[in-house]
Design an enzyme around this catalytic site. Structure first.
Site, PDB file in Angstrom:
ATOM      1  N   GLU A 155       0.890  -1.171   0.000  1.00 30.04           N
ATOM      2  CA  GLU A 155       0.000   0.000   0.000  1.00 30.04           C
ATOM      3  C   GLU A 155       0.919   1.210   0.000  1.00 30.04           C
ATOM      4  O   GLU A 155       1.441   1.604   1.039  1.00 30.04           O
ATOM      5  CB  GLU A 155      -0.880   0.017   1.261  1.00 30.04           C
ATOM      6  CG  GLU A 155      -1.777  -1.179   1.435  1.00 30.04           C
ATOM      7  CD  GLU A 155      -2.924  -1.205   0.439  1.00 30.04           C
ATOM      8  OE1 GLU A 155      -3.163  -0.195  -0.254  1.00 30.04           O
ATOM      9  OE2 GLU A 155      -3.570  -2.258   0.331  1.00 30.04           O
ATOM     10  N   CYS A 158      -2.622   9.284   2.297  1.00 30.16           N
ATOM     11  CA  CYS A 158      -2.248   8.623   1.046  1.00 30.16           C
ATOM     12  C   CYS A 158      -3.346   8.761   0.005  1.00 30.16           C
ATOM     13  O   CYS A 158      -3.074   8.909  -1.178  1.00 30.16           O
ATOM     14  CB  CYS A 158      -1.927   7.157   1.279  1.00 30.16           C
ATOM     15  SG  CYS A 158      -3.253   6.263   2.096  1.00 30.16           S
TER      16      CYS A 158
HETATM   17  P1  NDP Z   1       8.142   5.266   4.575  1.00 26.18           P
HETATM   18  O1  NDP Z   1       8.112   4.493   3.346  1.00 26.18           O
HETATM   19  O2  NDP Z   1       9.261   6.208   4.842  1.00 26.18           O
HETATM   20  O3  NDP Z   1       8.082   4.302   5.852  1.00 26.18           O
HETATM   21  C1  NDP Z   1       7.083   3.317   5.994  1.00 26.18           C
HETATM   22  C2  NDP Z   1       7.569   2.311   7.011  1.00 26.18           C
HETATM   23  O4  NDP Z   1       8.655   1.571   6.473  1.00 26.18           O
HETATM   24  C3  NDP Z   1       8.074   2.913   8.306  1.00 26.18           C
HETATM   25  O5  NDP Z   1       7.677   2.125   9.395  1.00 26.18           O
HETATM   26  C4  NDP Z   1       9.556   2.878   8.105  1.00 26.18           C
HETATM   27  O6  NDP Z   1      10.264   2.880   9.312  1.00 26.18           O
HETATM   28  C5  NDP Z   1       9.739   1.570   7.402  1.00 26.18           C
HETATM   29  N1  NDP Z   1      11.014   1.443   6.678  1.00 26.18           N
HETATM   30  C6  NDP Z   1      11.866   2.404   6.280  1.00 26.18           C
HETATM   31  N2  NDP Z   1      12.916   1.870   5.612  1.00 26.18           N
HETATM   32  C7  NDP Z   1      12.725   0.538   5.581  1.00 26.18           C
HETATM   33  C8  NDP Z   1      13.433  -0.552   5.011  1.00 26.18           C
HETATM   34  N3  NDP Z   1      14.557  -0.385   4.342  1.00 26.18           N
HETATM   35  N4  NDP Z   1      12.925  -1.793   5.174  1.00 26.18           N
HETATM   36  C9  NDP Z   1      11.756  -1.977   5.836  1.00 26.18           C
HETATM   37  N5  NDP Z   1      11.039  -0.977   6.393  1.00 26.18           N
HETATM   38  C10 NDP Z   1      11.506   0.268   6.260  1.00 26.18           C
HETATM   39  O7  NDP Z   1       6.740   6.012   4.603  1.00 26.18           O
HETATM   40  P2  NDP Z   1       6.229   7.080   5.641  1.00 26.18           P
HETATM   41  O8  NDP Z   1       6.239   6.520   7.024  1.00 26.18           O
HETATM   42  O9  NDP Z   1       6.912   8.370   5.380  1.00 26.18           O
HETATM   43  O10 NDP Z   1       4.690   7.166   5.194  1.00 26.18           O
HETATM   44  C11 NDP Z   1       4.221   8.016   4.213  1.00 26.18           C
HETATM   45  C12 NDP Z   1       3.943   7.263   2.939  1.00 26.18           C
HETATM   46  O11 NDP Z   1       3.003   6.229   3.175  1.00 26.18           O
HETATM   47  C13 NDP Z   1       3.315   8.122   1.860  1.00 26.18           C
HETATM   48  O12 NDP Z   1       3.903   7.868   0.624  1.00 26.18           O
HETATM   49  C14 NDP Z   1       1.870   7.676   1.844  1.00 26.18           C
HETATM   50  O13 NDP Z   1       1.199   7.917   0.646  1.00 26.18           O
HETATM   51  C15 NDP Z   1       2.014   6.236   2.150  1.00 26.18           C
HETATM   52  N6  NDP Z   1       0.770   5.716   2.660  1.00 26.18           N
HETATM   53  C16 NDP Z   1       0.079   4.811   1.888  1.00 26.18           C
HETATM   54  C17 NDP Z   1      -1.133   4.327   2.312  1.00 26.18           C
HETATM   55  C18 NDP Z   1      -1.868   3.302   1.514  1.00 26.18           C
HETATM   56  O14 NDP Z   1      -2.679   2.592   2.083  1.00 26.18           O
HETATM   57  N7  NDP Z   1      -1.639   3.154   0.236  1.00 26.18           N
HETATM   58  C19 NDP Z   1      -1.728   4.775   3.570  1.00 26.18           C
HETATM   59  C20 NDP Z   1      -0.923   5.713   4.294  1.00 26.18           C
HETATM   60  C21 NDP Z   1       0.283   6.146   3.825  1.00 26.18           C
HETATM   61  P3  NDP Z   1      10.811   4.256   9.921  1.00 26.18           P
HETATM   62  O15 NDP Z   1       9.632   5.196  10.021  1.00 26.18           O
HETATM   63  O16 NDP Z   1      11.309   3.817  11.225  1.00 26.18           O
HETATM   64  O17 NDP Z   1      11.836   4.750   8.946  1.00 26.18           O
END
Ligand code: NDP
Length: 497
Positions: A245, A279
């Site tokens: 997602e 999102c």
């Molecule tokens: P990120 O992609 O930065 O992070 C998402 C999660 O992945 C966090 O828990 C993050 O941890 C973790 N993460 C980061 N690097 C890695 C890695 N290398 N391997 C595994 N996990 C990792 O997104 P954001 O938190 O900034 O969220 C915003 C984004 O989410 C936007 O693009 C938004 O559109 C999308 N989104 C999509 C939705 C949907 O249902 N389609 C709903 C809500 C949001 P950490 O934070 O600790 O870095």
């Protein structure tokens, strides 16, 4: 001791992840950080707990999940306050978010047996001597990686399906919202104290990466498209299936016969709720020429009434301020005009509502996810031009259409996984409908029947109920029987329609 922390950015201190309130910079709470070994240990514990949880059966799990739902509803004020403190979003927005999550738990708990439970399916004539049976069995442990913008709903969307299907869950919440993630696991443990069926592991991106490699059966990721690719790559090492997602750049199309005031109200809500950090937020509007001026005026009037700090909270992640500023600046530099907000809109830690018009399609404000309380409105000749522009991006998450006669037809033609007609984002709280995108917005579904099926492995069983009339699958078939198979095959399938 000098504080070396960047304001608003979570930090690790003495083995704890320190979460901050983005509005004040104050500490919002701290949770223990897990290393790779701890993540693997959690998944191992989850695997055992999952066996017990699966053995409770659909009815046993339904009771526990409905108890959890009730506990959450009883403590909604506490959960909303916590979410407000950790993300900065208004308490009312946190309540709306929790309501959607509770809906999904309720629906998944009540419907998992019907959707996933053992059932008989029809056999076919050529194999009529066997009865056919289908059921969906749990993966064991489902890993969930979630973002910070909807820290209740984004983990609980997949968790509700995964748990109802009989899986254990290990959640890695965003480093910006670990306290809400911990609350979810702690409350679950109050209704399921026997085994660690729903666990949380905390830390930065490396902990998420460790979860991908920890032996989980499936991973549900919600976050940015860029991180989704890394997550998929890590999961590919062990062929761990994933649901993605990812981000979006959702468009609203306003057709000539739309209720313009209602469209403006929905556009402002869709674009500005949660300070635009959604999102499925509406980031672009394509309004047909006959209603364009009235629509722009209505949006400006409605968005102009929103109050910073009251209706619009701070950006949860300080780094996002730079993205929003760049998108506004580029739009203005390339010929766009701000009819509300604009060049000075970014006032850390918040962004004032901003409405941009005449923005070139190539501009970042139209091409990239902004994730702020901003909206571009473009004039188009007709719905065809609106669709061509709305569908031109690699993203395809949600969308909205306002109109009467052709609205559903337009909705069908939007390149997206979901569309709301005459509202914005209504699909997210509709527990009966699947949620997910296409293209750069990801694949796989959470919520609804499709969402439940994502968390079960289709298990097909045939049971012989008599001797074979056409014994095809044995070395003991005779030439005469093969002739009978050929004859039957021709009888059944050689006729052209
Ligand atoms: P990120 O992609 O930065 O992070 C998402 C999660 O992945 C966090 O828990 C993050 O941890 C973790 N993460 C980061 N690097 C890695 C890695 N290398 N391997 C595994 N996990 C990792 O997104 P954001 O938190 O900034 O969220 C915003 C984004 O989410 C936007 O693009 C938004 O559109 C999308 N989104 C999509 C939705 C949907 O249902 N389609 C709903 C809500 C949001 P950490 O934070 O600790 O870095």
């Amino acid at each position: 001791m000098t504080d070396t922390r960047t304001p608003g950015v979570p930090a690790i201190e003495d083995g704890a992840l320190v979460s901050t309130n983005p509005a004040t910079g104050d500490e919002a709470g701290r949770v223990p950080v897990s290393d790779e070994k701890a993540v693997i240990a959690a998944v191992d514990r989850g695997r055992e707990a999952g066996v017990w949880w699966a053995a409770l059966g659909f009815d046993g799990r339904r009771t526990r999940l409905l108890q959890w739902r009730a506990l959450m509803a009883e403590r909604i004020e506490e959960l909303a306050d916590l979410t407000h403190v950790e993300t900065g979003k208004p308490v009312a927005d946190a309540v709306v978010e929790a309501l959607a999550a509770i809906e999904h738990i309720d629906w998944a708990a009540r419907n998992a047996k019907r959707v996933l439970g053992p059932r008989k399916v029809r056999s076919r004539l050529v194999v009529a001597e066997h009865s056919a049976h289908l059921e969906y069995q749990p993966y064991g442990v489902v890993g969930i990686i979630g973002p910070w913008n909807y820290p209740i709903l984004t983990p609980l969307g997949p968790a509700s399906g995964a748990l109802a299907a009989g899986n254990a869950v290990v959640l890695k919440p965003s480093e910006y919202t670990p306290v809400v993630g911990q609350w979810l696991a702690d409350t679950f443990a109050q209704v399921v104290p026997e085994h660690p069926v729903f666990q949380v592991v905390h830390g930065l991106g490396d902990v998420g990466a460790a979860l991908c490699r920890s032996g989980i059966g499936k991973l549900a990721f919600t976050g940015s498209t860029a991180t989704a690719k890394k997550v998929m790559a890590a999961c590919a090492e062990n062929l761990v299936p994933v649901i993605i997602e990812a981000g979006g750049k959702d468009a609203m199309i306003v057709d000539a016969d739309a209720d313009v005031q209602a469209a403006a109200e929905a556009a402002v809500w869709g674009a500005m709720t949660n300070a635009g950090q959604t999102c499925i937020g509406i980031e672009r509007v394509y309004a047909v020429a006959p209603v364009y001026d009235e629509f722009v005026a209505a949006v400006v009037a409605k968005a102009g009434k929103l109050k910073l700090g009251e209706d619009i909270g701070p950006m949860t992640m300080p780094g996002q301020l730079d993205v929003v500023r760049r998108h506004i600046d580029e739009a203005l530099a390339s010929g766009g005009r701000a009819v509300l907000g604009g060049a000075d809109a970014v006032q850390a830690p918040s962004v004032a509502p901003t409405v941009l018009v005449d923005v070139p399609e190539a501009s970042a404000a139209i091409q990239e996810e902004t994730f702020g309380p901003t909206l571009t409105i473009s004039r188009v000749v007709d719905a065809d031009e609106a669709l061509a522009k709305a569908n031109a991006l690699p993203y395809g998450l949600g969308g909205a259409v306002f109109g009467k006669k052709n609205a559903v037809r337009i909705a069908r033609r939007m390149r997206s996984g979901m569309v709301s007609v005459n509202s914005a984002m209504a699909f997210v709280g509709m527990a009966t409908l699947p949620f997910g995108g296409v293209g750069d917005s990801g694949f796989g579904r959470i919520h609804g029947e499709d969402g439940l099926r994502e968390f079960g492995v289709a298990k097909s069983i045939t049971v012989r109920r008599g001797p074979s009339l056409l014994p095809a699958m044995t070395f003991e078939r005779t030439p005469a029987q093969v002739q009978r198979i050929v004859k039957t095959l021709k009888l059944l399938y050689a006729r052209r329609p």
